[in-house]
Design a protein around this motif. Sequence first.
Motif, PDB file in Angstrom:
ATOM      1  N   LEU A   1       3.532  -5.826  26.351  1.00 19.58           N
ATOM      2  CA  LEU A   1       2.781  -6.083  24.920  1.00 19.58           C
ATOM      3  C   LEU A   1       1.782  -7.404  25.444  1.00 19.58           C
ATOM      4  CD1 LEU A   1       5.474  -5.516  22.621  1.00 19.58           C
ATOM      5  CD2 LEU A   1       3.634  -3.975  22.858  1.00 19.58           C
ATOM      6  N   LEU A   2       2.271  -8.401  25.907  1.00 20.20           N
ATOM      7  CA  LEU A   2       1.249  -9.555  25.804  1.00 20.20           C
ATOM      8  C   LEU A   2       0.019  -9.375  26.667  1.00 20.20           C
ATOM      9  CD1 LEU A   2       4.175 -12.303  26.398  1.00 20.20           C
ATOM     10  CD2 LEU A   2       2.612 -11.891  24.320  1.00 20.20           C
ATOM     11  N   ASP A   3       0.009  -8.212  27.547  1.00 21.75           N
ATOM     12  CA  ASP A   3      -1.157  -8.087  28.163  1.00 21.75           C
ATOM     13  C   ASP A   3      -2.309  -6.919  27.646  1.00 21.75           C
ATOM     14  OD1 ASP A   3      -0.423  -9.651  30.594  1.00 21.75           O
ATOM     15  OD2 ASP A   3       0.172  -8.095  31.651  1.00 21.75           O
ATOM     16  N   LEU A   4      -1.807  -6.674  26.579  1.00 21.10           N
ATOM     17  CA  LEU A   4      -2.584  -5.550  25.772  1.00 21.10           C
ATOM     18  C   LEU A   4      -2.985  -6.043  24.359  1.00 21.10           C
ATOM     19  CD1 LEU A   4      -0.199  -2.703  26.003  1.00 21.10           C
ATOM     20  CD2 LEU A   4      -1.900  -3.093  27.411  1.00 21.10           C
ATOM     21  N   GLY A   5      -4.336  -5.511  24.118  1.00 25.39           N
ATOM     22  CA  GLY A   5      -4.709  -5.740  22.720  1.00 25.39           C
ATOM     23  C   GLY A   5      -4.779  -4.838  21.837  1.00 25.39           C
ATOM     24  N   VAL A   6      -5.177  -4.702  20.706  1.00 23.93           N
ATOM     25  CA  VAL A   6      -5.060  -3.759  19.730  1.00 23.93           C
ATOM     26  C   VAL A   6      -5.785  -2.427  20.263  1.00 23.93           C
ATOM     27  CG1 VAL A   6      -5.838  -2.950  17.370  1.00 23.93           C
ATOM     28  CG2 VAL A   6      -4.948  -5.165  17.606  1.00 23.93           C
ATOM     29  N   GLY A   7      -5.188  -1.336  20.297  1.00 19.85           N
ATOM     30  CA  GLY A   7      -5.817  -0.063  20.817  1.00 19.85           C
ATOM     31  C   GLY A   7      -5.581   0.330  22.184  1.00 19.85           C
ATOM     32  N   ASP A   8      -4.978  -0.703  22.933  1.00 18.47           N
ATOM     33  CA  ASP A   8      -4.748  -0.684  24.277  1.00 18.47           C
ATOM     34  C   ASP A   8      -3.594  -0.140  24.587  1.00 18.47           C
ATOM     35  OD1 ASP A   8      -7.068  -2.141  24.820  1.00 18.47           O
ATOM     36  OD2 ASP A   8      -6.018  -3.988  25.366  1.00 18.47           O
ATOM     37  N   GLU A   9      -3.303   0.608  25.914  1.00 22.38           N
ATOM     38  CA  GLU A   9      -1.982   1.326  26.234  1.00 22.38           C
ATOM     39  C   GLU A   9      -1.692   0.530  27.460  1.00 22.38           C
ATOM     40  OE1 GLU A   9      -2.256   5.527  26.218  1.00 22.38           O
ATOM     41  OE2 GLU A   9      -2.791   5.725  24.014  1.00 22.38           O
ATOM     42  N   GLY A  10      -0.335   0.766  27.638  1.00 23.18           N
ATOM     43  CA  GLY A  10       0.253   0.152  28.982  1.00 23.18           C
ATOM     44  C   GLY A  10       1.657   0.821  29.190  1.00 23.18           C
TER      45      GLY A  10
END
Length: 70
Positions: free
Chosen positions: A41-50
């Motif tokens: 989660l810390l590597d993602l922004g709004v709308g991003d997926e991981g």
Amino acid sequence: DLITYVFTDTPEKKRVVQITEDLALAGNGVVYEGAPIAKVLLDLGVGDEGDLRVAGEPARRIRVLKIERA
């Protein structure tokens, strides 16, 4: 930070977690920053997926819906 996210295989179930630096505070929606889900989660922004990868479990795709800075 408060992060609202979904697993893409269950997009109807929104989840909210707070990420903390203090391991002692983990539990009840509070996640330690060293936990696998927090690292993703810390590597993602709004709308991003991981992808959340945990040993012995199939990978799960996460989509961030909202981030509220603490």
